[in-house]
Structure formats: C-alpha cells, structure tokens
Enzyme design. Structure first.
Site, PDB file in Angstrom:
ATOM      1  N   GLY A 114      11.866  15.052  -3.110  1.00  0.00           N
ATOM      2  CA  GLY A 114      11.022  15.453  -4.218  1.00  0.00           C
ATOM      3  C   GLY A 114      10.876  14.419  -5.302  1.00  0.00           C
ATOM      4  N   SER A 142      12.680   8.054  -7.800  1.00  0.00           N
ATOM      5  CA  SER A 142      12.021   6.878  -7.250  1.00  0.00           C
ATOM      6  C   SER A 142      10.532   7.092  -6.991  1.00  0.00           C
ATOM      7  CB  SER A 142      12.715   6.444  -5.972  1.00  0.00           C
ATOM      8  OG  SER A 142      12.048   5.342  -5.451  1.00  0.00           O
ATOM      9  N   SER A 193       3.022   3.835   5.008  1.00  0.00           N
ATOM     10  CA  SER A 193       4.043   3.163   4.206  1.00  0.00           C
ATOM     11  C   SER A 193       5.303   4.009   4.102  1.00  0.00           C
ATOM     12  CB  SER A 193       3.523   2.912   2.786  1.00  0.00           C
ATOM     13  OG  SER A 193       2.409   2.065   2.824  1.00  0.00           O
ATOM     14  N   HIS A 194       6.364   3.343   3.700  1.00  0.00           N
ATOM     15  CA  HIS A 194       7.649   4.028   3.645  1.00  0.00           C
ATOM     16  C   HIS A 194       7.676   5.195   2.670  1.00  0.00           C
ATOM     17  CE1 HIS A 194      11.772   4.792   3.901  1.00  0.00           C
ATOM     18  NE2 HIS A 194      12.043   4.368   2.699  1.00  0.00           N
ATOM     19  N   SER A 195       6.806   5.173   1.667  1.00  0.00           N
ATOM     20  CA  SER A 195       6.758   6.289   0.703  1.00  0.00           C
ATOM     21  C   SER A 195       6.617   7.636   1.411  1.00  0.00           C
ATOM     22  CB  SER A 195       5.576   6.109  -0.251  1.00  0.00           C
ATOM     23  OG  SER A 195       5.775   5.002  -1.097  1.00  0.00           O
ATOM     24  N   HIS A 218      23.637   6.191   1.154  1.00  0.00           N
ATOM     25  CA  HIS A 218      23.570   7.650   1.285  1.00  0.00           C
ATOM     26  C   HIS A 218      24.632   8.083   2.297  1.00  0.00           C
ATOM     27  CE1 HIS A 218      22.055  11.675   1.868  1.00  0.00           C
ATOM     28  NE2 HIS A 218      21.212  11.487   0.874  1.00  0.00           N
ATOM     29  N   ALA A 223       3.342   2.967  -5.082  1.00  0.00           N
ATOM     30  CA  ALA A 223       3.247   2.112  -6.269  1.00  0.00           C
ATOM     31  C   ALA A 223       1.991   1.244  -6.234  1.00  0.00           C
ATOM     32  CB  ALA A 223       4.503   1.245  -6.389  1.00  0.00           C
ATOM     33  N   ARG A 274      25.226  19.640   2.823  1.00  0.00           N
ATOM     34  CA  ARG A 274      26.499  19.814   2.132  1.00  0.00           C
ATOM     35  C   ARG A 274      26.354  20.768   0.957  1.00  0.00           C
ATOM     36  NH1 ARG A 274      27.231  14.629   0.181  1.00  0.00           N
ATOM     37  NH2 ARG A 274      25.163  14.188   1.027  1.00  0.00           N
ATOM     38  N   GLU A 285       9.639   0.191  -5.898  1.00  0.00           N
ATOM     39  CA  GLU A 285      10.981  -0.205  -5.472  1.00  0.00           C
ATOM     40  C   GLU A 285      11.118  -1.722  -5.423  1.00  0.00           C
ATOM     41  OE1 GLU A 285      12.436   2.036  -2.113  1.00  0.00           O
ATOM     42  OE2 GLU A 285      14.233   0.792  -1.930  1.00  0.00           O
ATOM     43  N   GLY A 328       0.804  -1.221   0.000  1.00  0.00           N
ATOM     44  CA  GLY A 328       0.000   0.000   0.000  1.00  0.00           C
ATOM     45  C   GLY A 328       0.833   1.264   0.000  1.00  0.00           C
TER      46      GLY A 328
END
Ligand SMILES: Cc1cc2nc3c(=O)[nH]c(=O)nc-3n(C[C@H](O)[C@H](O)[C@H](O)COP(=O)(O)OP(=O)(O)OC[C@H]3O[C@@H](n4cnc5c(N)ncnc54)[C@H](O)[C@@H]3O)c2cc1C
Ligand code: SF4
Ligand code: SF4
Ligand code: FES
Lengths: 666, 256
Positions: free
Chosen positions: A50, A410, A42-44, A257, A16, A273, A394, A13
């Site tokens: 962005g 992504s 969800s992780h989204s 990352h 995607a 940075r 993903e 869910g």
C-alpha cells in the site's frame, strides 16, 4: 551521428518517472520518456502492500495528520532523513492519493459498520463511522502510529502504475520502450542528456535535453537474493556516478525483508506474522521468543531479519541447494483464514513452491528489499553538483528515508516526488539558465566513447567471463555487506570488489557476438556498472562505524550522533580509478523539528550529539509558547521549522479531513 | 514436513534430467532461420522456467533471448507458449511438467528474437485506440475530501483492473488469427472496466463507437480460449457477454 532533442528527458518508466513526465507535460514542455521495459511492467507494479497518506478516514486512522506521519517517518529513518523533505512529503501525500483517485485508482473504501479483523493474533471487531463511508480506507503497517496505508486489495502498485501510465497515454507523451541510458552527456558541470542504446537493434542515439531526470529505481540486484525485479540493477546510479561530477548519497543504507521465499526471493507479506504465523528452524523449533521475548516474530523488519541471520549463523538454518533458510509456519492459522485473508501468499506458495501453506511450512530467509541510498539531490530533486540533472523515486536520495524506510512510504514518495520535482524542472526549463550550450564535439565524443566500450567488449580475446564476476560480486554483497556488518568482512568486501572492478575492464563477451539484441553484451556492460555501485555500498558501510537503521555494525552497535549524524556522499572522479572518493554532509541538529531521540527498539545505546539537548529544550519551549498563544498545529509547526515556501505554490495548501473540515463544508 | 520442503533440504538426491526445446529465430540477424535448440539440464527443487532459462543462458547459450522482469507473476513480461499453451513462464514450475518441455514465442506479436516478443507495443496501441483512461471534464481539487465510492464497487473495478497485459488471451484467441484489428479479450475487458467506473463520464454510445463492430465485441465468437489461459483468472466470459448485450441494445436504438 543520431541526435534527438527535447525539453525534458525522463529516464525510467516506473511510478516516479511517469508522474514526473505528466507534470512537465502539463506545464507545456516537451518530454520524452525512456524505459527498459514497457512502463506498466516496471518494478512499481510489484508493490502490494500500500501507499501511506494521512487521510484519517478509517476509525483506526482517525486523528492522523501530517504531524503524526512526519514523526513516524523521522523515527523510522533513525534520524537520518532530511526533515524539511519529510515535511514536504507528508503534506503532499494526501494530495497525491486524491489525484490518483481521480485518475482511476480503485482504492479500497471505508464501509460503515462493524467488521472482523485480526490484531496481534486476536479477533477484534472494528466499527467504522457513518460519515467515513465511501472514503479511502487504510490498513496497518509496521512502524506507524495510525493505520495509514491505503491500498487496492493486493495490487496497490499495479493499480497506481496503470492509472499513471494511462494518464501518460491521455497526454500523448512520447514513451520509448526498450531503450537504455548507458551514459550521461555533460559539459562544464551541466547535464545535457544521455547516450541511449536501443535494446532491440543495438543502435546508439544521443538524447539532448534542457533537463534530464533519472527515475530508474533501486539497485537491489547487486545482491544474490533480492525481492526486486531483475531489472533493478542500479544503472541509473552508475551513470550518474560515472560523470565524475554528480554524487550518490547513503549508498550503504539497504533494507532487508525477513520473509522472502527460497529460492526465488519473492516476498510473502508481513501479514503472515501479523496474523500469528511463526518462524521455525531446522529442528522445527520456534526461536524468535528466545531473542525477542516481548515482540517475538512481530519485532520490526530490521530486527527480525537480524535475529534470523544470527540463528542461521549458529547452524540452525535448514540446508538446501540454494543455501540455508528457515521456515515460516502459517499452518496454525487454519485453511479458512489463509484462503480468505492471505490469498496472495497462498497463490505464491502454489505457483512458485508447489506447496499448500495450510498444510506445509514455507521456506523463507531475509532478503535484500529496498535501496534507501541513491543519486544525491537537494529538496528540488536536482543534483547538488551537476546542474540540469534531476532524480526521483527509489533512484534518488533527496533524503526522505534516511537509514530505514517505512513500508508504504515508497510508492507514496514516487508520486509525490514526481508532482513536486516536475514543477521545479518546469521552472528551470522556463528560465534562461536552461539554454542548451553543449558543443557537438562533446556529443560526438560521448557517443564514440560508448561505442568503443561496446566494441571492446565484443572484440576482446581471452578476457574475463561476465558471469563469474557477477556471481562473485553478488556473493560478496550477500555475505559481507548484508544484514550484519563488521569491519573485517567489509574491508575484505571492499578489497575484493576493487579487484573485480579491475578485472571487469577485461571482460570478453563470449559465445554471442551480435551488437544488436544481445543479452550477453547487456550483461557485460551492466556488470561493469553494478560493480561500481556495489563498491560504493560496501565502502560506505566500512567507513560508517556506527549502527543506524538498517545499517547494523556488530563492532559498533550504538547509534553515534556525535560523529555520524551525517550523510555519506560518494563521487567517482576519474573513470580509471578503482575507488570512489568520500565526503560527508552534516545533518544539522539546530534546524530539526524533531531532534534525535530513541527509536524504541531494544536497549537505547545512542551516543548523543552535543547539541541535541539544547535543541530539544528549545523546541519544547517554542511549542509550549505557541500553544499558549492559541496557535493551531500548523502554525505551531511553522514556528519550529518553516518549510512550506520550499513547496511549489500549487501544493502549499492544507489538506481537508473528516476531523479538519474546511469552512465551506461540502 | 512435505515432499517439496524435504526436497529443498536434500542435496540433489536423484534429481530429474529435463530437456527444454526452444524455438529460436532472430529477425535482426541476416539469413537467420527458425530452428529448435535442445538444452538438457538437471532439475532443481522449486525450479521455475525463469530459473531454467537463466541457467541455460548462463551455462549453455548466452545469446538466448527472453523477457523477465518481476519473475513473480505480476508484470506480464514473460508470456510464451509452454508446450503449446500461452502462459507465464516465471510462475511455471518444471516439476509440474513432463521431462521434455517445448517453448516457443507468443504468436501474433512482433518477434524480437527467440522467446522475446513485443507485447508492450501492441498493448500501447490498444490503450491508445480504446482511450483507456478516465474521461471527465471535472477538475479535481486535491486539497478537498475525495469523491466517495461504494466499497463494493471499488472492489469490483479492481477485479477487472487486475489485467497485466500479458497477451496470453490474445495468443489464445481464434478471432485474432483471422482479424488483425480485433481488440481481444484484453481490450473488451478494459472497456468493461471503464464502463463500470462512475468517474469515467463516457456513455454506452461512446463505447459503441469504440467496440460496437466486428473488430470489437461483435467479432468475438465466445470460444473462450481467452478465459482458460488468463493467468489472472479474470471473468472474461461473463464480462464480454454482458458488454455484448449492452452494445446490441445501443445498436438497436441506433437503427430506430
Ligand atoms: C516486492 C516488493 C514490494 C513492495 N511493496 C511496497 C509497498 O507495499 N509499498 C511501498 O510503498 N513500497 C513498496 N515497495 C517499494 C516500491 O515498490 C518501489 O520503491 C517503487 O515502486 C520504485 O518506483 P520507481 O518509479 O522509483 O522505480 P521502478 O518502478 O523500479 O521503475 C524504474 C524504471 O526505470 C527504468 N530503467 C531502469 N534503468 C534504466 C536505464 N538505464 N535506462 C532507461 N530506463 C531504465 C525501468 O525500465 C523502469 O521503468 C515494494 C518493493 C518490492 C520489491
Ligand atoms: S471468447 Fe474467443 S473470440 Fe472472444 S476474445 Fe475470447 S478467445 Fe477471442
Ligand atoms: S485479460 Fe488476462 S490473459 Fe488477457 S492480457 Fe489481461 S491478464 Fe493477460
Ligand atoms: S516476469 Fe513478470 S510475470 Fe513473469
């Protein structure tokens, strides 16, 4: 035996899965969506930076279009991506963002006139055009030629996810939360649904569908430290793998990352940075200029991560209870700048470290971030080997990202894939092929098989402790299948993981024997699955004797197109085996619109493919010829690599821009 | 260098012992009774309740139920009563509290077990009831330039769109204790959000139908338990007050 029937089963869910569900519902098919957590959790939701779409509204993005976005994506992938998929993607991304705008996402907008910005630590004034006022704006992100990353302040993924989930509410789609798919049901190379476990009651239910879609996200949690949500455990990839029929692609392609905080691994944005923050070691020394004299802290993500790791290996890390780390110093930017431009970083520092980043240094280290690999599908999102099984987001590898994903591509991919793949699924459901011909005995056997596994875990005596295996796996992945890889470590990793898989057959769920909501049981069977996924990553990395994108081999530093311009394909033929079988799928140079070249970081060490030169010459000639004939850029592209007939008809059209208005200008 | 960063470097020098008391109860286990379990652990620098609870599950009691997803204060999964006050466990540092900590599940929501509650279910019902989506008859042509919007307005909508449906405001609300159907600050905030959005073609009469009663904006006693506990610091107080004024106007017109 409990069985539920539907047309389309969507597992997952996040962005995607939700967008796939709305697409098939729109076409009139029944759909049930299953998810571990309420979709909005969800992780989204965590994507802050962005979404890339070549709108070209902001003055810093003017002149942007599908061609530029395509080139950035392919270069970023180190030529590992499927170029036709990338073309389909860049042509649909503007449509996706415009649809989301209509669905309620409050995208930040262009404001005409001048404003202050910081580029390369210098103050500049950007002046926006009058005609762009009120259109969707964009910010700068690594690896893009134009400012193309559209955003809603610091909560892009959150706003997108809420808008799409609300659409799901509107359409009355059936969403079943706290449900976990633990196995796929299949017969004769055809997928018919899944065995699903209710996480509250422990009950097993068979969901039978014409088409099954896996949208379960990445597998970051096989590593001990990851920026991913704790539920990104790769169970979607695992259940596909365990069919013995479906395949996984490029599992070794993992992105790190540079600056996640220690210990919890929460991301601090690249903007730190970008705005002039620096990295320091145990002595407070700024080490990046020694490694990358030109770009320093602002080299690309994978490069900075590698340099930081190198430096820590030299003993220059800061020791802590949670392992070594380095410092991110943004105190030099001043309180005013931090409170205004890096609000979210400040909040993270306050809430999770209890420090004030205007006064104190932030403990950071490179951390697992994104899974480029996943369930291998064709450009329609369907498994190449298991009919009726689809995958998006993903979780999938239809292969947009190759060996390195660009930031912002992504979340964009999740929605685009949902739009496109839901059309292909609908076509399939409307064809005769989609008839459900699964025998009851197969469904029964699948349910029984899973129930037996669970019973065994609960009833086992003197077995292995899940946590011990789990922690061992995480450590192996971090230390031996991390940012830098080499043959010796990888070999050890593969052997050790194989041992762990062997031991995992003998897990015993201790101290908590309930078959209902039981975190210990969940942890046990997921660990068994994660181990298999981890092994595909380590094994793929061991075999790939080159460096491409995020896959960096110390013993094979060059990108070797001659031997490795291909995709790693894994399959787990027999559940009792402890190793997957591997094959490779060539990426054809002859079909490329953008033949392999130099990505532009460090020294060019590419070993070229024998056909690259010829293809490049051909592309150059064709381009020249067609341009002389006066064809526009879209027609030129069509002669180089036709793709648009691969798209569903409704998405084949052009995209209007300020610089490319349609004739009947509104 | 500073206290915490120094702390991170040190190897457990004089670590504090903390006691975590947890209200336990699993409605799915026959004959289970609510009880309080106490776990003692050694505090680590930078330890959040996310780390502490996972530590307990891994080393002390594998059956302990709780919900974390993002563990970064983003997804709204981990709200619970922390020393009696609703909050997000993942972004609560143990070092900010006394060494004895009391945790209990968020009240008013369906209990799954121990600290795990089903806020998602409640929020789904709310969203369906308030129809929290853009209502419009207009078809969008995705090939054309998008509709324009004033940059300030977009930002204003985003400010209200930031709600993470964590349920803290609901748990902290006096009205809900008495009135089960009350939509809570979360619901009223959502109405305020859509009211602000020109893409949604509903008018105040439509919103009045949804929240113009005691289960909506007139049930709220503006005691402001909600704003105090909202982890996203949404301006609930002023938005509810404004919405109420608007709904009063509609109500008066209706009487005419
Ligand atoms: C900190 C962070 C920041 C990021 N920022 C950006 C960014 O700025 N821009 C960008 O483009 N990308 C970004 N990304 C990447 C991007 O957020 C993700 O790749 C993307 O959101 C994945 O979406 P998804 O729908 O594929 O999966 P997810 O959102 O992960 O959803 C997976 C769903 O599957 C469900 N699920 C999982 N397993 C099962 C199962 N077995 N049974 C049933 N359901 C299951 C889960 O409940 C969940 O609903 C970021 C990632 C991280 C970690
Ligand atoms: S102001 Fe008080 S009554 Fe109104 S929603 Fe907030 S907590 Fe509830
Ligand atoms: S309004 Fe605040 S407290 Fe209430 S659900 Fe939303 S984020 Fe949570
Ligand atoms: S786990 Fe997501 S907010 Fe706490």
């Amino acid at each position: 035996m409990k069985v539920t029937y539907t047309d389309v089963l969507v597992i997952g869910g996040g962005l995607a899965g939700l967008r796939t569900a709305t697409g098939v519902k729109e076409r009139g098919h029944d759909v049930i969506l299953l998810t571990l957590v309420p979709p909005k959790r969800s992780h989204s939701a965590a994507a802050q930076g962005g979404m890339q779409a070549s709108l070209g509204n902001s003055v810093m993005g003017r002149g942007d279009n599908e061609d530029v976005h395509f080139e950035d994506t392919i270069k970023g992938s180190d030529w590992g991506a499927d170029q036709k998929v990338a073309r389909m993607f860049v042509n649909t991304a503007p449509k996706a963002i415009r649809e989301l705008a209509a669905w309620g996402v409050p995208w930040n907008r262009v404001k005409k006139g001048g404003r202050q910005a910081i580029i390369n630590a210098e103050k500049v004034t950007i002046t926006e055009e009058e005609d762009a006022h009120g259109l969707i704006t964009a910010r700068d992100f690594g690896g893009t030629k134009k400012w193309r990353t559209c955003y809603t302040s610091d909560g892009t993924g959150h706003s997108m996810l809420y808008a799409v989930d609300n659409k799901v509410h509107e359409q009355g789609i059936e969403v079943r939360e706290r449900m976990e798919a633990i196995a796929l049901i299949h017969e004769n190379d055809r997928c018919y649904g899944a065995v699903v476990r209710n996480l509250m009651t422990g009950e097993l239910v068979a969901y039978i569908a014409k088409a099954t879609t896996i949208a379960t996200g990445g597998y970051g949690r096989i590593y001990s430290v990851s920026t991913n949500a704790v539920i990104c455990q790769g169970t979607g990839q695992a259940i596909a793998l365990e069919t013995g029929v479906a395949t996984l692609g490029n599992m070794e392609a993992i992105q790190f990352h540079p600056t996640a905080i220690v210990p919890v691994g929460i991301l601090t944005t690249e903007g730190c940075r970008g705005d002039g923050g620096v990295l320091r070691d145990v002595d407070g020394y700024r080490f990046m200029p020694d490694y990358e004299p030109e770009k320093k802290e602002l080299a690309s993500r994978d490069v900075v991560s590698r340099r930081m790791t190198e430096h820590m290996r030299k003993g220059k890390g800061v020791p802590s209870r949670y392992g070594d780390h380095l410092w991110l110093d943004i105190t030099i930017l001043g309180r005013k700048h931090i409170e205004k431009n890096l609000r979210e970083v400040k909040e993270i520092c306050e809430n999770f470290l209890g420090i004030d980043p205007a006064e104190e240094w932030i403990p950071v280290r490179p951390t697992q971030h994104y899974s480029m690999g996943g369930i291998r599908t064709d450009h329609r999102g369907e498994s190449q080997t298991l009919k009726g099984l689809y995958s998006v987001g993903e979780a999938a590898c239809w292969d947009l990202h190759g060996f390195n994903r660009l930031g912002g591509n992504s979340v964009s991919e999740t929605v685009v894939a949902g739009m496109l793949v839901s059309e292909y699924i609908s076509d399939f459901c409307e064809s005769e092929e989609s008839a459900i011909n699964v025998s009851t005995s197969v469904i029964e056997a699948a349910l029984k098989c899973e129930q037996d596994k669970l019973d065994r875990l609960i009833n086992n005596k003197d077995g292995e402790d899940t946590y011990v295996l789990r922690r061992a796996m995480e450590k192996i992945m971090m230390e031996k299948v991390g940012i830098f890889r080499n043959g010796k470590d990888l070999k050890e990793a593969v052997d050790e993981l194989e041992q762990l898989i062997f031991r995992s057959h003998n897990i015993e769920v201790t101290r908590s024997k309930s078959l209902a909501a039981n975190p210990a049981l969940v942890n046990a069977y997921r660990t068994q699955m994660m181990l298999k996924v981890a092994l595909t990553v380590a094994y793929g990395a061991l075999l790939r004797t080159e460096s491409r994108g995020a896959h960096s081999r110390e013993d094979f530093p060059e990108r070797n197109d001659k031997e490795w311009l291909n995709r790693t394909i894994m399959r787990w033929k027999d559940p009792d085996m402890t190793m997957p079988t591997v094959s490779y799928e060539d990426i054809e140079v002859e079909e490329m619109e953008l033949p392999p070249g130099f990505r532009g970081y460090g020294k060019d060490m590419t070993i070229h493919h024998p056909k690259t030169e010829e293809r490049q010459a051909m592309v150059d000639t064709m381009r020249l010829q067609t341009e002389e004939e006066g064809l526009d850029r879209i027609e030129v592209q069509r002669t180089l690599m036709p793709y648009s007939e691969l798209l569903p008809e409704k998405y084949q059209g052009r995209n209007e821009r300020l610089d490319e208005r349609f004739d009947d200008e509104r | 260098m500073n206290a915490l960063t120094k702390g991170l470097m040190m190897k457990d020098k004089a670590a504090r012992k903390i006691k975590i008391n947890i209200l336990r109860f699993d409605p799915n286990i026959p004959n289970d009774r609510p009880r309080i379990d106490m776990f003692e652990l050694e505090e680590a620098p930078g330890m959040t309740l996310f780390i502490a609870l996972n530590d307990i599950r891994e080393h002390h009691d594998a059956s302990l139920k709780f919900d974390f997803v993002c563990r970064a204060g983003i997804c709204g999964s981990c709200s619970m009563l922390i020393n009696g006050r609703p909050g997000l466990a993942c972004r609560t540092l143990t070092s900010t509290m006394e060494p004895e900590i009391m945790l209990a599940p968020l009240p008013l929501f369906e209990l799954i077990g121990d600290l795990s509650v089903y806020t998602g279910n409640w929020m789904r019902g709310l969203n369906e009831r308030l129809e929290t989506w853009i209502h419009t008859q207009e078809e969008v042509d995705v090939e054309r330039l998008e509709e324009r919007m004033e940059p300030e307005l977009a930002e204003e909508i985003y400010e209200l769109d930031r709600c993470i449906e964590c349920g803290c405001c609901v748990a902290g609300c006096g009205t809900i204790q008495m009135r089960e159907e009350f939509v809570g600050a979360v619901g009223l905030n959502k109405i305020a959000r859509y009211r602000l959005d020109p893409r949604d073609k509903r008018d105040d009469d439509d919103y009045y139908e949804l929240v113009g009663d005691e289960d909506g904006v007139f049930g709220c006693m503006t005691l402001l338990g909600c704003e105090d506990v909202c982890p996203k610091e949404l301006p609930l107080q002023s938005k509810i007050a404004y919405l109420r004024r608007k709904m009063v106007e509609v109500g008066l017109n209706k009487k005419d």
